[in-house]
Design a protein around this motif. Sequence first.
Motif, mmCIF file in Angstrom:
data_model
loop_
_atom_site.group_PDB
_atom_site.id
_atom_site.type_symbol
_atom_site.label_atom_id
_atom_site.label_comp_id
_atom_site.label_asym_id
_atom_site.label_seq_id
_atom_site.Cartn_x
_atom_site.Cartn_y
_atom_site.Cartn_z
ATOM 1 N N LEU A 51 34.069 46.771 -91.763
ATOM 2 C CA LEU A 51 34.586 47.038 -93.105
ATOM 3 C C LEU A 51 36.013 47.560 -92.947
ATOM 4 C CD1 LEU A 51 34.079 47.166 -96.140
ATOM 5 C CD2 LEU A 51 32.827 49.292 -95.810
ATOM 6 N N TYR A 52 36.918 46.915 -93.670
ATOM 7 C CA TYR A 52 38.351 47.196 -93.543
ATOM 8 C C TYR A 52 38.788 47.992 -94.758
ATOM 9 C CZ TYR A 52 43.353 45.718 -93.800
ATOM 10 O OH TYR A 52 44.718 45.655 -93.918
ATOM 11 N N PHE A 53 39.357 49.160 -94.517
ATOM 12 C CA PHE A 53 39.881 49.986 -95.607
ATOM 13 C C PHE A 53 41.408 49.914 -95.571
ATOM 14 C CE2 PHE A 53 35.835 51.743 -94.286
ATOM 15 C CZ PHE A 53 35.186 52.008 -95.479
ATOM 16 N N MET A 100 48.846 50.223 -88.614
ATOM 17 C CA MET A 100 49.796 50.007 -89.718
ATOM 18 C C MET A 100 50.242 48.552 -89.658
ATOM 19 S SD MET A 100 53.619 51.577 -90.305
ATOM 20 C CE MET A 100 53.212 53.301 -90.378
ATOM 21 N N ASP A 101 50.071 47.854 -90.779
ATOM 22 C CA ASP A 101 50.500 46.463 -90.881
ATOM 23 C C ASP A 101 51.940 46.437 -91.401
ATOM 24 O OD1 ASP A 101 50.455 43.703 -90.964
ATOM 25 O OD2 ASP A 101 48.976 43.540 -92.572
ATOM 26 N N HIS A 102 52.637 45.344 -91.205
ATOM 27 C CA HIS A 102 53.978 45.144 -91.760
ATOM 28 C C HIS A 102 53.915 43.817 -92.492
ATOM 29 C CE1 HIS A 102 54.489 47.978 -88.470
ATOM 30 N NE2 HIS A 102 55.702 48.285 -88.899
ATOM 31 N N TYR A 145 39.698 46.570 -100.038
ATOM 32 C CA TYR A 145 38.677 46.451 -99.002
ATOM 33 C C TYR A 145 38.729 45.024 -98.458
ATOM 34 C CZ TYR A 145 36.021 50.423 -101.071
ATOM 35 O OH TYR A 145 35.588 51.638 -101.540
ATOM 36 N N ASN A 146 38.509 44.862 -97.168
ATOM 37 C CA ASN A 146 38.240 43.535 -96.624
ATOM 38 C C ASN A 146 36.894 43.596 -95.923
ATOM 39 O OD1 ASN A 146 40.662 42.327 -97.487
ATOM 40 N ND2 ASN A 146 41.756 43.130 -95.715
ATOM 41 N N CYS A 147 36.220 42.458 -95.883
ATOM 42 C CA CYS A 147 34.845 42.458 -95.355
ATOM 43 C C CYS A 147 34.820 42.004 -93.903
ATOM 44 C CB CYS A 147 33.964 41.559 -96.213
ATOM 45 S SG CYS A 147 34.409 39.829 -96.122
ATOM 46 N N ARG A 148 35.937 42.222 -93.172
ATOM 47 C CA ARG A 148 36.114 41.596 -91.846
ATOM 48 C C ARG A 148 37.179 42.364 -91.082
ATOM 49 N NH1 ARG A 148 41.093 39.983 -92.936
ATOM 50 N NH2 ARG A 148 41.502 39.881 -95.150
ATOM 51 N N PHE A 149 37.343 41.996 -89.826
ATOM 52 C CA PHE A 149 38.448 42.540 -89.039
ATOM 53 C C PHE A 149 39.772 42.091 -89.673
ATOM 54 C CE2 PHE A 149 35.184 42.461 -85.679
ATOM 55 C CZ PHE A 149 35.429 43.649 -85.013
ATOM 56 N N GLY A 150 40.783 42.962 -89.665
ATOM 57 C CA GLY A 150 42.097 42.596 -90.204
ATOM 58 C C GLY A 150 42.877 41.751 -89.208
ATOM 59 N N ASP A 151 43.800 40.987 -89.741
ATOM 60 C CA ASP A 151 44.664 40.161 -88.906
ATOM 61 C C ASP A 151 46.082 40.412 -89.384
ATOM 62 O OD1 ASP A 151 45.964 38.154 -87.530
ATOM 63 O OD2 ASP A 151 44.418 36.648 -87.908
ATOM 64 N N PRO A 152 46.972 40.999 -88.621
ATOM 65 C CA PRO A 152 46.950 41.240 -87.176
ATOM 66 C C PRO A 152 46.547 42.645 -86.722
ATOM 67 C CG PRO A 152 49.220 41.388 -87.958
ATOM 68 C CD PRO A 152 48.335 41.228 -89.159
ATOM 69 N N GLU A 153 45.741 43.373 -87.498
ATOM 70 C CA GLU A 153 45.299 44.697 -87.026
ATOM 71 C C GLU A 153 44.426 44.593 -85.763
ATOM 72 O OE1 GLU A 153 45.392 43.830 -90.187
ATOM 73 O OE2 GLU A 153 46.020 45.510 -91.447
ATOM 74 N N THR A 154 43.535 43.594 -85.757
ATOM 75 C CA THR A 154 42.623 43.440 -84.615
ATOM 76 C C THR A 154 43.379 43.299 -83.295
ATOM 77 O OG1 THR A 154 41.197 42.297 -86.156
ATOM 78 C CG2 THR A 154 40.643 42.045 -83.843
ATOM 79 N N THR A 202 53.505 38.468 -96.582
ATOM 80 C CA THR A 202 52.935 37.466 -95.680
ATOM 81 C C THR A 202 51.513 37.921 -95.344
ATOM 82 O OG1 THR A 202 53.500 38.645 -93.653
ATOM 83 C CG2 THR A 202 55.207 37.228 -94.600
ATOM 84 N N GLY A 203 50.869 37.179 -94.466
ATOM 85 C CA GLY A 203 49.563 37.623 -93.961
ATOM 86 C C GLY A 203 49.681 38.818 -93.028
ATOM 87 N N GLY A 204 50.895 39.177 -92.632
ATOM 88 C CA GLY A 204 51.117 40.306 -91.710
ATOM 89 C C GLY A 204 52.040 39.865 -90.579
HETATM 90 N N1 GLY Z 1 46.333 42.419 -92.385
HETATM 91 C C1 GLY Z 1 45.660 42.376 -93.615
HETATM 92 C C2 GLY Z 1 44.445 41.559 -93.649
HETATM 93 O O1 GLY Z 1 43.853 41.208 -92.645
HETATM 94 O O2 GLY Z 1 44.024 41.224 -94.741
#
Ligand code: GLY
Length: 436
Positions: free
Chosen positions: A269-271, A212-214, A285-294, A226-228
């Motif tokens: 693949l990021y859902f 879960m992102d914030h 969708y994102n085509c990469r690892f999420g930031d800051p999910e990773t 923000t970007g997270g």
């Molecule tokens: N945390 C969302 C993203 O990486 O786009």
Amino acid sequence: MNILVIGGGGREHAIIRKLKENPTVDLIYAIPGNGGISYDAECIDMKATDLERILAFTEDHDIGFAVVGPDDPLALGAVDLLLSRGIPTFGPSKDAAVIESSKVFAKDLMQRYDIPTATYDVFYTAESALDHVERTKTYPIVLKADGLALGKGVIIAETKEQAAQAVVNMMIQRVFGNSGDRIVIEEYLSGPEVSVLAFTDSKTLVPMVSSMDHKRAFDHDRGPNTGGMGTIAPNPYYTEEMADRCMKEIFLPTMAAMNQEGRPFKGCLYFGLMLTEQGPKVIEYNCRFGDPETQVVLPLLATDLLTILQAVVSEDLASVPVAFREGAACCVVAASGGYPGAYSTGYPIRGLSDGQPRDPHSHGVSVYHAGTRREEDRLLTAGGRVLGVTGVGPDLESAIERAYKGIAEIDFEDIHYRRDIGRRALLWQPSDESKE
Ligand code: GLY
Ligand code: AMP
């Protein structure tokens, strides 16, 4: 083996630290990396999008494997280029990266293949978009610039006036440049949000632990996007039953749809999902690892990361048993005061030793650097999001406690971080399941 990681944020730092756990890895180069990454990899001062210079660099550095982190080099075709030089490279091709770089493509894909998402319309002119806004009776509505916009291209308009202003900003003032050539206007959805990253080689898809992102800048989800600002994993709202449903209704159909379109997706693949009352729907969708999910997902990965990434590239993911540890992780992002608006940089960062927590007994805490610069042995702030402090523990409560204990040891001028990362997740009750 020498490895090249393209990118220089907290996500890449988490990838690099995980790759280093593999004993066959000799040297990791990061392009461009950052101050904190320089303790774990050799940073090369080139832009992540300067593909010609990157290719020239690979000629004489014996790169055995490459990983491309950010969306912009992926959208430019970094993976296609490196593969064409014979370097096994993790990440989607340019053709597949379009699932993130064009929201119109992503929405049309979902519509064509019956993948649940918000209803929408696409507009090619400001006039037609303004006309649509004028005719819309119920608010909020959501406006999205078609192309990449540093995570800022999504506006939730509460009123007609705000929606009209967003159209003007995107399509007439062109605040996101070409990304505003076309826009999507879509239905507003509500419910808990879940991020699921998945490894896929286009034949097999393996979801990672949910998170879960914030996204908002301030506590209680207030302030600008923000970007997270922080993440937790696993996401308690994402029950096993929901995971099964998402696999059947969303993840596998998306992989199949990309194959059908002649754009097989190989990479992460990021859902971005919303669990609405009508069921799970794709927000993005994102085509990469999420930031800051990773920064919370990889610390929980029990399987060797390099083995998985290599299997994706060789289309042999089915042969690797991917496992995650029990327990939980929480990442709190320390940002420069003012972010995501204007902020100052160049402030010394106190409380770290070689980029990591000073106390060798600070058990279960890692620091992932995003916007830092190194001058000899001094670390200075160099970006909006400066670092992410991740705590790992046997449960979410202890992970949160460790992350906050870790960040309390770190200081720089104007430091800002949210005090409530994980609070919503802690409020989750098993009875919430029945409502979703
Ligand atoms: N945390 C969302 C993203 O990486 O786009
Ligand atoms: P994105 O930049 O696509 O990640 O979107 C940023 C945030 O906007 C998401 O994390 C959601 O919180 C929110 N959002 C995007 N689309 C919708 C929608 N259709 N309904 C409600 N919120 C949305």
